[in-house]
Design a protein around this motif. Sequence first.
Motif, PDB file in Angstrom:
ATOM      1  N   ALA A 172       0.833  -1.211   0.000  1.00 66.29           N
ATOM      2  CA  ALA A 172       0.000   0.000   0.000  1.00 66.29           C
ATOM      3  C   ALA A 172       0.862   1.253   0.000  1.00 66.29           C
ATOM      4  N   ASP A 173       1.952   1.237   0.764  1.00 66.22           N
ATOM      5  CA  ASP A 173       2.892   2.363   0.747  1.00 66.22           C
ATOM      6  C   ASP A 173       3.424   2.594  -0.661  1.00 66.22           C
ATOM      7  N   GLU A 174       3.835   1.508  -1.298  1.00 65.51           N
ATOM      8  CA  GLU A 174       4.431   1.612  -2.629  1.00 65.51           C
ATOM      9  C   GLU A 174       3.402   2.068  -3.662  1.00 65.51           C
ATOM     10  N   ALA A 175       2.172   1.614  -3.513  1.00 63.92           N
ATOM     11  CA  ALA A 175       1.113   2.038  -4.429  1.00 63.92           C
ATOM     12  C   ALA A 175       0.824   3.524  -4.261  1.00 63.92           C
ATOM     13  N   GLU A 176       0.827   3.994  -3.020  1.00 64.03           N
ATOM     14  CA  GLU A 176       0.595   5.425  -2.792  1.00 64.03           C
ATOM     15  C   GLU A 176       1.735   6.256  -3.360  1.00 64.03           C
ATOM     16  N   ALA A 177       2.964   5.746  -3.227  1.00 59.97           N
ATOM     17  CA  ALA A 177       4.104   6.454  -3.801  1.00 59.97           C
ATOM     18  C   ALA A 177       3.931   6.625  -5.301  1.00 59.97           C
ATOM     19  N   ARG A 178       3.529   5.559  -5.968  1.00 57.39           N
ATOM     20  CA  ARG A 178       3.294   5.647  -7.417  1.00 57.39           C
ATOM     21  C   ARG A 178       2.168   6.627  -7.734  1.00 57.39           C
ATOM     22  N   ALA A 179       1.131   6.608  -6.917  1.00 58.54           N
ATOM     23  CA  ALA A 179      -0.033   7.461  -7.169  1.00 58.54           C
ATOM     24  C   ALA A 179       0.308   8.940  -7.080  1.00 58.54           C
ATOM     25  N   ILE A 180       1.234   9.292  -6.183  1.00 62.43           N
ATOM     26  CA  ILE A 180       1.578  10.708  -6.022  1.00 62.43           C
ATOM     27  C   ILE A 180       2.837  11.085  -6.802  1.00 62.43           C
ATOM     28  N   GLY A 181       3.359  10.146  -7.584  1.00 67.41           N
ATOM     29  CA  GLY A 181       4.468  10.457  -8.474  1.00 67.41           C
ATOM     30  C   GLY A 181       5.848  10.383  -7.870  1.00 67.41           C
ATOM     31  N   VAL A 182       6.026   9.616  -6.803  1.00 67.30           N
ATOM     32  CA  VAL A 182       7.355   9.474  -6.199  1.00 67.30           C
ATOM     33  C   VAL A 182       8.177   8.502  -7.041  1.00 67.30           C
ATOM     34  N   THR A 183       9.308   8.983  -7.556  1.00 65.02           N
ATOM     35  CA  THR A 183      10.189   8.145  -8.362  1.00 65.02           C
ATOM     36  C   THR A 183      11.570   7.975  -7.750  1.00 65.02           C
ATOM     37  N   GLY A 184      11.869   8.749  -6.717  1.00 66.04           N
ATOM     38  CA  GLY A 184      13.155   8.659  -6.039  1.00 66.04           C
ATOM     39  C   GLY A 184      12.978   8.950  -4.570  1.00 66.04           C
TER      40      GLY A 184
END
Length: 236
Positions: A172-184
């Motif tokens: 879920a953490d990783e999915a939220e990161a993708r959703a908000i555009g975290v790439t690094g």
Amino acid sequence: MKKLRIDIWSDIACPWCYVGKRRLEAALARFPHRDAVEVVWRAFELDPAAKRVLDAQTSYAARLARKYGTSVARAEAMIRQMTDVAAADGLDFHFEKVRPGNTFDAHRVLHLAAERGAQDAVKERLLRAYMTEGEAIGEPEVLARLAGEAGLDPAEVRAALAGDAYAAEVRADEAEARAIGVTGVPFFAIDGRYGVSGAQPAEALLGVIQRAWDEAAGEPEPALAEGAACGPDGCA
């Protein structure tokens, strides 16, 4: 009392994440409302496909050279520069000891630690173990020992890692990161409205934290600041 939450996506296998942690701590030490700040560590895997423990015969410099398509000598220079940056923030990096591996289980342990009120202590212990001491943080027994040193019950850690406990939370953490555009990483989400990408200087972090505190009652446009970070293709 007003509260301020800081969510930080980071990985254990990320030198800039450790530097970013120190700089955040320096910023919060100067923030007059430190007791009202909640810091939450979120999961981000730089190499989700990594084996539990990678081949120890290949040096960190050789891995870095292959990743960046450069010479080992150039990679060694990059490592020296990173080591010097870390030292300026009070960290003692030993890349020659680093044992890369999969960090999924480490993130599961951090979710357990959050439930036990020991997340920051466990995060610190795992980062130091990886970047300074050369511990194989992909190994369940190593994680249980290190987490025990930081205040968790090693038996509880072993039991969690023996099953799939907290796996959904990590995803879920990783999915939220993708959703908000975290790439690094590191990536700091402050009060859910301000984003800081990379290991910004403490002064820059403090400025964003103070702004978020001052404007908590309003609805300003989200702000994004960028600094040095690690991504799936390496650290820059």
